[in-house]
Motif scaffolding. Structure first.
Motif, PDB file in Angstrom:
ATOM      1  N   VAL A  74       0.840  -1.202   0.000  1.00 42.00           N
ATOM      2  CA  VAL A  74       0.000   0.000   0.000  1.00 42.00           C
ATOM      3  C   VAL A  74       0.873   1.249   0.000  1.00 42.00           C
ATOM      4  CG1 VAL A  74      -1.654   1.343   1.348  1.00 42.00           C
ATOM      5  CG2 VAL A  74      -1.997  -1.112   1.059  1.00 42.00           C
ATOM      6  N   ALA A  75       1.896   1.269   0.868  1.00 43.55           N
ATOM      7  CA  ALA A  75       2.806   2.414   0.921  1.00 43.55           C
ATOM      8  C   ALA A  75       3.599   2.543  -0.382  1.00 43.55           C
ATOM      9  CB  ALA A  75       3.762   2.260   2.107  1.00 43.55           C
ATOM     10  N   PHE A  76       4.019   1.408  -0.941  1.00 51.00           N
ATOM     11  CA  PHE A  76       4.747   1.441  -2.200  1.00 51.00           C
ATOM     12  C   PHE A  76       3.859   2.006  -3.308  1.00 51.00           C
ATOM     13  CE2 PHE A  76       6.320  -0.655  -6.125  1.00 51.00           C
ATOM     14  CZ  PHE A  76       7.611  -0.136  -6.110  1.00 51.00           C
ATOM     15  N   GLY A  77       2.578   1.671  -3.277  1.00 49.34           N
ATOM     16  CA  GLY A  77       1.647   2.201  -4.265  1.00 49.34           C
ATOM     17  C   GLY A  77       1.497   3.711  -4.159  1.00 49.34           C
ATOM     18  N   TYR A  93      -2.377  -0.588  -8.240  1.00 45.89           N
ATOM     19  CA  TYR A  93      -3.335  -0.998  -7.209  1.00 45.89           C
ATOM     20  C   TYR A  93      -4.343  -2.010  -7.756  1.00 45.89           C
ATOM     21  CZ  TYR A  93      -1.849   2.341  -3.628  1.00 45.89           C
ATOM     22  OH  TYR A  93      -1.137   3.012  -2.670  1.00 45.89           O
ATOM     23  N   THR A  94      -4.788  -1.821  -8.989  1.00 48.87           N
ATOM     24  CA  THR A  94      -5.732  -2.767  -9.582  1.00 48.87           C
ATOM     25  C   THR A  94      -5.085  -4.137  -9.760  1.00 48.87           C
ATOM     26  OG1 THR A  94      -6.788  -0.934 -10.772  1.00 48.87           O
ATOM     27  CG2 THR A  94      -7.323  -3.162 -11.492  1.00 48.87           C
ATOM     28  N   GLY A  95      -3.844  -4.135 -10.275  1.00 47.18           N
ATOM     29  CA  GLY A  95      -3.132  -5.398 -10.431  1.00 47.18           C
ATOM     30  C   GLY A  95      -2.903  -6.092  -9.111  1.00 47.18           C
ATOM     31  N   TYR A  96      -2.571  -5.326  -8.086  1.00 45.33           N
ATOM     32  CA  TYR A  96      -2.356  -5.918  -6.754  1.00 45.33           C
ATOM     33  C   TYR A  96      -3.641  -6.522  -6.211  1.00 45.33           C
ATOM     34  CZ  TYR A  96      -1.431  -6.243  -1.749  1.00 45.33           C
ATOM     35  OH  TYR A  96      -1.308  -6.690  -0.458  1.00 45.33           O
ATOM     36  N   LEU A  97      -4.758  -5.824  -6.410  1.00 36.50           N
ATOM     37  CA  LEU A  97      -6.044  -6.343  -5.933  1.00 36.50           C
ATOM     38  C   LEU A  97      -6.398  -7.652  -6.637  1.00 36.50           C
ATOM     39  CD1 LEU A  97      -8.561  -5.948  -4.197  1.00 36.50           C
ATOM     40  CD2 LEU A  97      -9.552  -4.607  -6.061  1.00 36.50           C
ATOM     41  N   VAL A  98      -6.157  -7.723  -7.945  1.00 37.19           N
ATOM     42  CA  VAL A  98      -6.413  -8.962  -8.690  1.00 37.19           C
ATOM     43  C   VAL A  98      -5.556 -10.094  -8.143  1.00 37.19           C
ATOM     44  CG1 VAL A  98      -6.149 -10.090 -10.931  1.00 37.19           C
ATOM     45  CG2 VAL A  98      -7.164  -7.822 -10.802  1.00 37.19           C
TER      46      VAL A  98
END
Length: 364
Positions: A74-77, A93-98
């Motif tokens: 989250v911090a990196f984003g 963020y979208t890729g991480y959520l997937v």
């Protein structure tokens, strides 16, 4: 701040399918790649030090490490967003959520494997960590191959989309099946293959993978479960990497989202272990997400051939994915409550019948 890569990854202005591939922009400078890979290696070493002495993981420990491994991406984003702009941050963020959503489904398979092999609780986190390291290596290989494939063949988007659509159908069939989800160890091909060449002990020997037995080197059950989990890592990588390429064409972002989603799995497993069975509609939601990204990839390929065909923006993708996950979670909670009420009503009805029967006997 951007570096060029010799590929036509999912850029909005992708060339037509018949044209040669062109360079695209990536935030992955050599320095950033080196720092990211170095950070991943450090975190893996920390995890190994934590699991060096086998112990049963408490909920407090699992929650603490889970919060840590969520705070880092989250911090990196936030840094990505501020440094490279909102579009790049949104793709990250979208890729991480997937990836995080798919990883929860992976945890369910890990749970079945650990249960099937009767892995002692104090050894489970070591098994999970080795599986995660294998997954990181495989994802790195698949990401590099995917980037090369996309840079060479414009129809790679169509291929990735087809893979995701086929996977979505399989996930949906599994979700709708009422068969027992338990895993038969004897049916795992990798396990059967190893047993043909090496004996296996009947009991676990701590964290040891091999021991001397009757003068011969023998594998422990821990070695077999690790092989089984590494084999499943290959399957997970086949749908996971194309799914993120459906969100962003930057291979650095694909790697970063995969790595951050995987690193927290060891701790997350012990947090959601008891809740995995309650997410009864998670499979339906993941099937919908995979199908949606598959369609997105196909549309992206088609847009390169026929420019009048629209593409799906990243912001819309994020909204759809969040909506699907929220719907799957909500319907799972509602279904669990309904089942609990039915079981309670059945119990009350049974007790009432017993009371009536006892009263009838008393009257006689």
């Amino acid at each position: 701040m951007f570096t060029s890569l010799p590929s036509s990854l999912l850029a909005a202005g992708a060339p037509a399918a018949a044209e040669p591939a062109t360079a695209i922009q990536s935030i992955g400078t050599p320095t950033l790649w080196a720092l990211t890979i170095g950070a991943v290696i450090v975190l893996v070493i920390v995890d190994f030090l934590i699991t060096r002495r086998p112990h049963e993981v408490s909920m407090k420990e699992a929650l603490g490490w889970s919060a840590f491994y969520i705070a880092i991406p989250v911090a990196f984003g936030v840094w990505i967003w501020q440094t490279y702009g909102g579009q790049t941050g949104l793709e990250y963020y979208t890729g991480y959520l997937v990836e995080k959503s798919l990883s929860v489904d992976n945890l369910f398979v890990f749970l079945l494997l650990l249960t099937a092999f009767a892995v002692p609780r104090e050894l489970q986190q070591r098994v999970l960590l080795i599986g995660i390291i294998g997954a990181l290596i495989l994802r790195g290989i698949f990401i590099a191959l995917g980037a090369q494939l996309i840079s060479t063949f414009s129809w790679a988007f169509l291929l990735f989309g087809a893979v995701l659509l086929v996977t979505a159908v399989k996930v949906l069939r599994d979700a709708m099946s009422h068969d027992d989800k338990a895993i038969d160890i004897g049916s795992i091909k990798s396990v059967r293959f190893i047993r043909r060449f090496m004996p296996v002990t009947d009991t676990y020997e701590g964290t040891r993978l091999t021991v001397m037995q009757a003068g011969r080197r023998a594998l422990t059950p821990l070695a077999l479960v690790i092989v089984a989990i590494l084999a499943t890592d290959i399957v997970f990588a086949i749908d996971s990497v194309p799914a993120v390429y459906g969100i962003t064409g930057d291979p650095y972002l694909v790697f970063a989202t995969n790595a951050f989603a995987l690193l927290g799995l060891r701790a997350l497993y012990f947090v959601v272990e008891g809740a995995l069975g309650s997410l009864r509609h998670l499979g339906h939601g993941l099937a919908a997400i995979l199908a949606f990204i598959g369609v997105k990839l196909v549309l992206h390929w088609a847009h390169g051939v026929w420019t009048w065909i629209p593409e799906i923006p990243t912001l819309v993708s994020l909204g759809v994915i969040v909506g699907i996950l929220a719907l799957a979670t909500t319907t799972s909670v509602i279904a669990n409550r309904r089942e609990a009420r039915r079981e309670l009503a059945a119990t009350d009805a049974g007790e009432s019948e017993v009371s009536d029967a006892e009263r009838d006997r008393a009257e006689v």
